[in-house]
Motif scaffolding. Structure first.
Motif, short mmCIF file in Angstrom:
data_model
loop_
_atom_site.label_atom_id
_atom_site.label_comp_id
_atom_site.label_asym_id
_atom_site.label_seq_id
_atom_site.Cartn_x
_atom_site.Cartn_y
_atom_site.Cartn_z
N GLN A 26 -2.66 3.57 -3.07
CA GLN A 26 -3.78 2.63 -3.01
C GLN A 26 -3.23 1.26 -2.67
N GLY A 27 -4.11 0.31 -2.37
CA GLY A 27 -3.69 -1.01 -1.92
C GLY A 27 -3.64 -2.04 -3.04
N SER A 76 0.82 -1.21 0.00
CA SER A 76 0.00 0.00 0.00
C SER A 76 0.85 1.26 0.00
#
Length: 208
Positions: free
Chosen positions: A112-113, A109
């Motif tokens: 964003q992951g 992450s």
């Protein structure tokens, strides 16, 4: 037949208008956010390639040592929710374990992951993380293409929604003729009733 076509046209128009007002704007907004995140993460990779792997507070510069340490940590994970264990190439690194598939996942992450499947090979897990991060530019380009497609689809849907019913004039003419026919039939019906009434009256008079 034309009325059925007109009903289909109206239904399709409502569906297109709904997509123009809701679906495509929402999709475009989501893709724009993802694109921005991909751009930041791709840039972050360029600046963090040499950041190494940090696990439980220990920094590993050698990939083999990092792989061994990562495998040791993986064996301790039994939580379905991601557990933060360190970082990899500047991305925060969490691990989770899915009991049903008996699989451990790495969660990277930054903006964003991302989710990467882990295996049982020491060197292989590091290679999977490297390959995933190395593939982010392709994901960025794919997201950019999806965004362009969504914008084109929005423009096409808006144009289609504004198109008039192509057989509108023909339908109006037929409806006009139909209404005139109904009027003519009513006139003929009144004439028949008047004639029938007069005929009955005449016969009644003759019988007298």
């Amino acid at each position: 037949m034309l009325n059925l076509l007109k009903n289909d046209y109206i239904n399709q128009k409502y569906e297109l208008e709904d997509k123009v007002l809701k679906y495509y704007p929402s999709q475009i907004s989501s893709l724009e956010q993802r694109l921005t995140a991909y751009q930041k993460d791709v840039e972050h990779i360029k600046n963090s390639r040499n950041a190494g792997c940090e696990l439980k507070g220990i920094l590993y510069a050698d990939k083999m040592d990092a792989g061994k340490a990562l495998m040791s940590v993986i064996k301790t994970i039994n939580s379905e929710s991601p557990v933060l264990v360190g970082s990899y190439c500047g991305f925060s690194l969490s691990l989770s374990f899915d009991v049903f598939s008996d699989t451990c996942y790495a969660h990277l992450s930054h903006s964003q992951g991302y989710k990467v499947t882990m295996g049982e090979d020491i060197r292989g897990n590091i290679t999977r993380l490297d390959n995933f991060l190395g593939g982010l530019p392709d994901k960025l380009e794919n997201c950019r293409n999806q965004l362009q497609d969504a914008k084109r689809q929005l423009e096409t849907a808006a144009a289609e929604a504004n198109k008039p019913f192509e057989k509108e004039e023909e339908l109006k003419n037929k409806m006009t003729r139909f209404q005139q026919l109904k009027v003519d039939l009513k006139i003929d019906e009144r004439k028949y009733k008047d004639f029938d009434s007069k005929d009955k009256s005449d016969r009644s008079y003759d019988e007298r």
